[in-house]
Write a protein that holds these residues in place. Sequence first.
Motif, PDB file in Angstrom:
ATOM      1  N   LEU A 155      11.346  67.278  53.268  1.00  0.00           N
ATOM      2  CA  LEU A 155      12.694  66.774  53.511  1.00  0.00           C
ATOM      3  C   LEU A 155      12.774  65.285  53.179  1.00  0.00           C
ATOM      4  O   LEU A 155      11.842  64.527  53.472  1.00  0.00           O
ATOM      5  N   PRO A 156      13.874  64.837  52.602  1.00  0.00           N
ATOM      6  CA  PRO A 156      14.058  63.400  52.366  1.00  0.00           C
ATOM      7  C   PRO A 156      14.272  62.674  53.697  1.00  0.00           C
ATOM      8  O   PRO A 156      14.577  63.295  54.727  1.00  0.00           O
ATOM      9  N   GLU A 157      14.134  61.371  53.655  1.00  0.00           N
ATOM     10  CA  GLU A 157      14.320  60.567  54.856  1.00  0.00           C
ATOM     11  C   GLU A 157      15.567  59.700  54.700  1.00  0.00           C
ATOM     12  O   GLU A 157      15.752  59.042  53.676  1.00  0.00           O
ATOM     13  N   LEU A 158      16.409  59.713  55.718  1.00  0.00           N
ATOM     14  CA  LEU A 158      17.600  58.873  55.751  1.00  0.00           C
ATOM     15  C   LEU A 158      17.488  57.915  56.935  1.00  0.00           C
ATOM     16  O   LEU A 158      16.935  58.281  57.975  1.00  0.00           O
ATOM     17  N   ALA A 159      18.025  56.715  56.755  1.00  0.00           N
ATOM     18  CA  ALA A 159      17.919  55.724  57.820  1.00  0.00           C
ATOM     19  C   ALA A 159      19.139  54.824  57.814  1.00  0.00           C
ATOM     20  O   ALA A 159      19.762  54.588  56.773  1.00  0.00           O
ATOM     21  N   GLY A 160      19.475  54.319  58.998  1.00  0.00           N
ATOM     22  CA  GLY A 160      20.616  53.426  59.146  1.00  0.00           C
ATOM     23  C   GLY A 160      21.179  53.522  60.540  1.00  0.00           C
ATOM     24  O   GLY A 160      20.611  54.190  61.424  1.00  0.00           O
ATOM     25  N   ASP A 161      22.292  52.884  60.756  1.00  0.00           N
ATOM     26  CA  ASP A 161      22.974  52.942  62.047  1.00  0.00           C
ATOM     27  C   ASP A 161      23.522  54.349  62.260  1.00  0.00           C
ATOM     28  O   ASP A 161      24.168  54.920  61.368  1.00  0.00           O
ATOM     29  N   GLU A 162      23.279  54.919  63.439  1.00  0.00           N
ATOM     30  CA  GLU A 162      23.734  56.283  63.707  1.00  0.00           C
ATOM     31  C   GLU A 162      25.253  56.413  63.631  1.00  0.00           C
ATOM     32  O   GLU A 162      25.774  57.507  63.404  1.00  0.00           O
ATOM     33  N   GLU A 163      25.966  55.324  63.835  1.00  0.00           N
ATOM     34  CA  GLU A 163      27.421  55.375  63.727  1.00  0.00           C
ATOM     35  C   GLU A 163      27.866  55.604  62.281  1.00  0.00           C
ATOM     36  O   GLU A 163      29.006  56.003  62.040  1.00  0.00           O
ATOM     37  N   LEU A 164      26.969  55.361  61.343  1.00  0.00           N
ATOM     38  CA  LEU A 164      27.291  55.528  59.923  1.00  0.00           C
ATOM     39  C   LEU A 164      26.686  56.805  59.350  1.00  0.00           C
ATOM     40  O   LEU A 164      26.571  56.944  58.131  1.00  0.00           O
ATOM     41  N   VAL A 165      26.298  57.735  60.213  1.00  0.00           N
ATOM     42  CA  VAL A 165      25.580  58.918  59.751  1.00  0.00           C
ATOM     43  C   VAL A 165      26.401  59.724  58.741  1.00  0.00           C
ATOM     44  O   VAL A 165      25.858  60.233  57.748  1.00  0.00           O
ATOM     45  N   GLU A 166      27.706  59.840  58.955  1.00  0.00           N
ATOM     46  CA  GLU A 166      28.539  60.618  58.022  1.00  0.00           C
ATOM     47  C   GLU A 166      28.585  59.947  56.648  1.00  0.00           C
ATOM     48  O   GLU A 166      28.507  60.631  55.615  1.00  0.00           O
ATOM     49  N   ARG A 167      28.701  58.632  56.625  1.00  0.00           N
ATOM     50  CA  ARG A 167      28.748  57.907  55.355  1.00  0.00           C
ATOM     51  C   ARG A 167      27.417  58.012  54.615  1.00  0.00           C
ATOM     52  O   ARG A 167      27.387  58.255  53.406  1.00  0.00           O
ATOM     53  N   ILE A 168      26.327  57.854  55.340  1.00  0.00           N
ATOM     54  CA  ILE A 168      24.997  57.934  54.713  1.00  0.00           C
ATOM     55  C   ILE A 168      24.738  59.345  54.201  1.00  0.00           C
ATOM     56  O   ILE A 168      24.203  59.537  53.104  1.00  0.00           O
ATOM     57  N   MET A 169      25.137  60.348  54.966  1.00  0.00           N
ATOM     58  CA  MET A 169      24.975  61.736  54.540  1.00  0.00           C
ATOM     59  C   MET A 169      25.783  62.009  53.278  1.00  0.00           C
ATOM     60  O   MET A 169      25.307  62.673  52.344  1.00  0.00           O
ATOM     61  N   SER A 170      27.008  61.513  53.228  1.00  0.00           N
ATOM     62  CA  SER A 170      27.858  61.721  52.065  1.00  0.00           C
ATOM     63  C   SER A 170      27.256  61.089  50.812  1.00  0.00           C
ATOM     64  O   SER A 170      27.249  61.697  49.732  1.00  0.00           O
ATOM     65  N   GLN A 171      26.734  59.871  50.931  1.00  0.00           N
ATOM     66  CA  GLN A 171      26.114  59.203  49.791  1.00  0.00           C
ATOM     67  C   GLN A 171      24.843  59.923  49.349  1.00  0.00           C
ATOM     68  O   GLN A 171      24.577  60.038  48.151  1.00  0.00           O
ATOM     69  N   TYR A 172      24.092  60.426  50.318  1.00  0.00           N
ATOM     70  CA  TYR A 172      22.883  61.174  49.963  1.00  0.00           C
ATOM     71  C   TYR A 172      23.239  62.428  49.163  1.00  0.00           C
ATOM     72  O   TYR A 172      22.605  62.734  48.148  1.00  0.00           O
ATOM     73  N   GLN A 173      24.241  63.159  49.610  1.00  0.00           N
ATOM     74  CA  GLN A 173      24.629  64.385  48.911  1.00  0.00           C
ATOM     75  C   GLN A 173      25.109  64.084  47.498  1.00  0.00           C
ATOM     76  O   GLN A 173      24.830  64.843  46.560  1.00  0.00           O
ATOM     77  N   ALA A 174      25.815  62.973  47.316  1.00  0.00           N
ATOM     78  CA  ALA A 174      26.270  62.591  45.980  1.00  0.00           C
ATOM     79  C   ALA A 174      25.079  62.233  45.093  1.00  0.00           C
ATOM     80  O   ALA A 174      25.022  62.632  43.921  1.00  0.00           O
ATOM     81  N   LEU A 175      24.113  61.520  45.644  1.00  0.00           N
ATOM     82  CA  LEU A 175      22.923  61.146  44.869  1.00  0.00           C
ATOM     83  C   LEU A 175      22.053  62.367  44.553  1.00  0.00           C
ATOM     84  O   LEU A 175      21.476  62.457  43.470  1.00  0.00           O
ATOM     85  N   ALA A 176      21.960  63.300  45.507  1.00  0.00           N
ATOM     86  CA  ALA A 176      21.156  64.496  45.284  1.00  0.00           C
ATOM     87  C   ALA A 176      21.701  65.320  44.120  1.00  0.00           C
ATOM     88  O   ALA A 176      20.950  65.957  43.383  1.00  0.00           O
ATOM     89  N   GLY A 177      23.037  65.300  43.946  1.00  0.00           N
ATOM     90  CA  GLY A 177      23.630  66.001  42.812  1.00  0.00           C
ATOM     91  C   GLY A 177      23.436  65.271  41.504  1.00  0.00           C
ATOM     92  O   GLY A 177      23.498  65.879  40.431  1.00  0.00           O
TER      93      GLY A 177
END
Length: 256
Positions: A155-177
């Motif tokens: 699994l990849p690793e994501l990190a940052g402020d938990e309040e920004l989890v939706e934004r970080i997840m969205s950027q990860y999904q865009a990069l994964a594509g």
Amino acid sequence: MRGARPIADKAEGTGGGRNWRPLLPAVLAVAVLAGLSYGGLWLWQRTPVQELSRVDALEHVRVKGPFNAVTQRQIEEILLPYLQEGFFSADIRGMREALLENSWITSASVNRRWPRGVEVEVQEAQPLAVWGKDKLLVASGELLPRPAQMNTGRLPELAGDEELVERIMSQYQALAGLLTTRDMEVKRLSFDDLAGWHLELISGVELRLGHDELLERVNRFLQLSRSVLAPHLEKVASVDTRYGNAVAVQWKNDKE
């Protein structure tokens, strides 16, 4: 009297009726069975639930599931208080609700299996990425506690402020594509208010991406990796894309 004939018995006559004596035992047997059945049903309806539980106690419990985030032992422990009841008195709805209290279980079905069994099937949340040391990000966008037994090596690793989890997840999904080739897959993506986005690829190359135009800057790196940087990718340690129309490359030798 002379010349008189004896009167034939009706039961033995050929046209005066049938002989029912051979059928009498069968008729009595049916009547007895019907009486016993009715009496048993009457008694069953009036027997306390606790007494019935002793008679129809659950003996077989079958549990099905992927068992990645939760174990079969954990599910059995959740169900144990309900299995003290009998087949008919078992709280099927209560079992299901108890299973769904586990944050990793997304759906659960519980069904009786005649004569003394229960079949349970659960579905688990799908982990998307590792978040910190003790949490996992699932496909629904939730952060769940990391199960000790789960293998998260790929699994990849994501990190940052938990309040920004939706934004970080969205950027990860865009990069994964966007990053689909083996060496270009995302290994780690983090966001910091000061430094912005930081991306590490499976190959070990690190990209400093700043705060804005994330996908455009990654695209610029990909274009260079197929042209100018193609013969030298194995020597690249990091790439800074925070320039208008250029990148800064740090070589592994320089880093050492």
